[in-house]
Design an enzyme around this catalytic site. Structure first.
Site, mmCIF file in Angstrom:
data_model
loop_
_atom_site.group_PDB
_atom_site.id
_atom_site.type_symbol
_atom_site.label_atom_id
_atom_site.label_comp_id
_atom_site.label_asym_id
_atom_site.label_seq_id
_atom_site.Cartn_x
_atom_site.Cartn_y
_atom_site.Cartn_z
ATOM 1 N N ASN A 52 -21.459 -16.512 -29.032
ATOM 2 C CA ASN A 52 -22.289 -16.766 -30.390
ATOM 3 C C ASN A 52 -23.399 -15.843 -30.178
ATOM 4 O O ASN A 52 -23.968 -14.984 -29.337
ATOM 5 C CB ASN A 52 -22.867 -17.995 -30.171
ATOM 6 C CG ASN A 52 -23.854 -18.648 -29.013
ATOM 7 O OD1 ASN A 52 -23.150 -18.099 -27.830
ATOM 8 N ND2 ASN A 52 -24.649 -19.414 -28.992
ATOM 9 N N GLU A 54 -26.832 -14.954 -32.088
ATOM 10 C CA GLU A 54 -27.955 -15.385 -32.739
ATOM 11 C C GLU A 54 -28.933 -14.102 -33.495
ATOM 12 O O GLU A 54 -28.576 -12.971 -33.002
ATOM 13 C CB GLU A 54 -28.876 -16.363 -31.823
ATOM 14 C CG GLU A 54 -28.090 -17.502 -31.349
ATOM 15 C CD GLU A 54 -28.722 -18.383 -30.465
ATOM 16 O OE1 GLU A 54 -29.907 -18.300 -30.235
ATOM 17 O OE2 GLU A 54 -28.267 -19.527 -30.538
ATOM 18 N N CYS A 63 -21.549 -18.818 -34.783
ATOM 19 C CA CYS A 63 -20.879 -19.234 -33.352
ATOM 20 C C CYS A 63 -19.710 -18.479 -32.729
ATOM 21 O O CYS A 63 -19.267 -17.671 -33.461
ATOM 22 C CB CYS A 63 -20.217 -20.681 -33.862
ATOM 23 S SG CYS A 63 -21.218 -21.816 -34.651
ATOM 24 N N GLU A 65 -16.952 -19.399 -31.758
ATOM 25 C CA GLU A 65 -15.392 -19.500 -32.382
ATOM 26 C C GLU A 65 -15.097 -18.519 -33.431
ATOM 27 O O GLU A 65 -14.075 -18.247 -33.699
ATOM 28 C CB GLU A 65 -15.182 -20.994 -32.865
ATOM 29 C CG GLU A 65 -15.364 -22.349 -31.784
ATOM 30 C CD GLU A 65 -16.893 -22.528 -31.502
ATOM 31 O OE1 GLU A 65 -17.609 -21.697 -31.620
ATOM 32 O OE2 GLU A 65 -16.977 -23.731 -31.507
ATOM 33 N N CYS A 96 -18.320 -26.925 -34.318
ATOM 34 C CA CYS A 96 -19.056 -27.295 -35.430
ATOM 35 C C CYS A 96 -18.077 -27.198 -36.766
ATOM 36 O O CYS A 96 -17.285 -26.825 -36.660
ATOM 37 C CB CYS A 96 -20.423 -26.489 -35.538
ATOM 38 S SG CYS A 96 -20.036 -24.821 -36.498
ATOM 39 N N CYS A 99 -17.002 -23.844 -38.261
ATOM 40 C CA CYS A 99 -15.831 -23.331 -37.209
ATOM 41 C C CYS A 99 -14.556 -23.904 -37.344
ATOM 42 O O CYS A 99 -13.683 -23.429 -37.533
ATOM 43 C CB CYS A 99 -16.207 -23.157 -35.977
ATOM 44 S SG CYS A 99 -17.479 -22.067 -35.455
HETATM 45 N N1 THU Z 1 -22.658 -22.911 -31.552
HETATM 46 C C1 THU Z 1 -21.210 -22.367 -31.231
HETATM 47 O O1 THU Z 1 -21.411 -21.177 -30.822
HETATM 48 N N2 THU Z 1 -20.299 -23.133 -31.404
HETATM 49 C C2 THU Z 1 -20.468 -24.167 -31.894
HETATM 50 O O2 THU Z 1 -19.271 -24.766 -32.136
HETATM 51 C C3 THU Z 1 -21.712 -25.201 -31.904
HETATM 52 C C4 THU Z 1 -22.814 -24.349 -31.854
HETATM 53 C C5 THU Z 1 -23.829 -22.046 -31.025
HETATM 54 C C6 THU Z 1 -24.679 -21.588 -32.419
HETATM 55 C C7 THU Z 1 -26.026 -21.469 -31.934
HETATM 56 O O3 THU Z 1 -26.030 -20.124 -31.251
HETATM 57 C C8 THU Z 1 -26.087 -22.221 -30.544
HETATM 58 O O4 THU Z 1 -24.698 -22.727 -30.166
HETATM 59 C C9 THU Z 1 -27.014 -23.680 -30.820
HETATM 60 O O5 THU Z 1 -26.374 -24.387 -31.880
#
Ligand code: THU
Length: 141
Positions: A52, A54, A63, A65, A96, A99
């Site tokens: 991920n 940010e 994310c 994925e 999520c 994804c």
């Molecule tokens: N996140 C993912 O990388 N994958 C997911 O399926 C759920 C959330 C990340 C997004 C964000 O950077 C952090 O987790 C908190 O939501």
């Protein structure tokens, strides 16, 4: 006897788990402090990872994925057989909704496995995670 396309060996799964775990180490997650790694197995057997990423503009966080799927597709893949997701949590984290939709585009029947620092795993399929999905075929209707 030939194996079904999505019959993925246990050793490949364990390699994907290790690659997803390592990818989480590259997460850029200063805001959530929730590091996620993903490893994608393409139809040709390649493994592509992502983490991920940010952003100070919080709505732009990506994310793990989707990072991994986009990297695989950018490298030429068009079919995904498996996605493994690692979170450094006591229990596994499912992908999520966004994804799930992105995985559906390239792996509507993909195996999706969530692993964590604990022993539990979620071992499922994209079909089960996103029933009745909107996909490429709907644009032909
Ligand atoms: N996140 C993912 O990388 N994958 C997911 O399926 C759920 C959330 C990340 C997004 C964000 O950077 C952090 O987790 C908190 O939501």
């Amino acid at each position: 006897m030939s194996r079904p396309a999505l019959d993925i060996s246990e050793s490949t799964i364990e390699t994907l788990v290790e690659r997803a775990r390592a990818a989480a180490g590259h997460a850029y997650a200063p805001y959530s402090e929730f590091s996620v790694g993903a490893a994608v197995l393409t139809e040709s057997g390649d493994i592509v990872t992502g983490a991920n990423v940010e952003n100070a503009s919080l709505g732009l966080c990506n994310c793990a994925e989707r990072t991994a799927v986009f990297a695989a597709v950018s490298a030429g893949a068009r079919k995904i057989n498996c996605v493994v997701i690692h979170t450094p949590t006591p229990t596994p984290t499912p992908p999520c909704g966004a994804c799930r939709q992105v995985i559906n585009e390239f792996g509507p029947h993909a195996r999706v496995i969530s692993v964590c620092d604990g022993a539990d795993r979620i071992d499922t399929t994209l079909d089960a995670l996103l029933p009745g999905a909107f996909g490429p075929g709907n644009l032909d209707d």
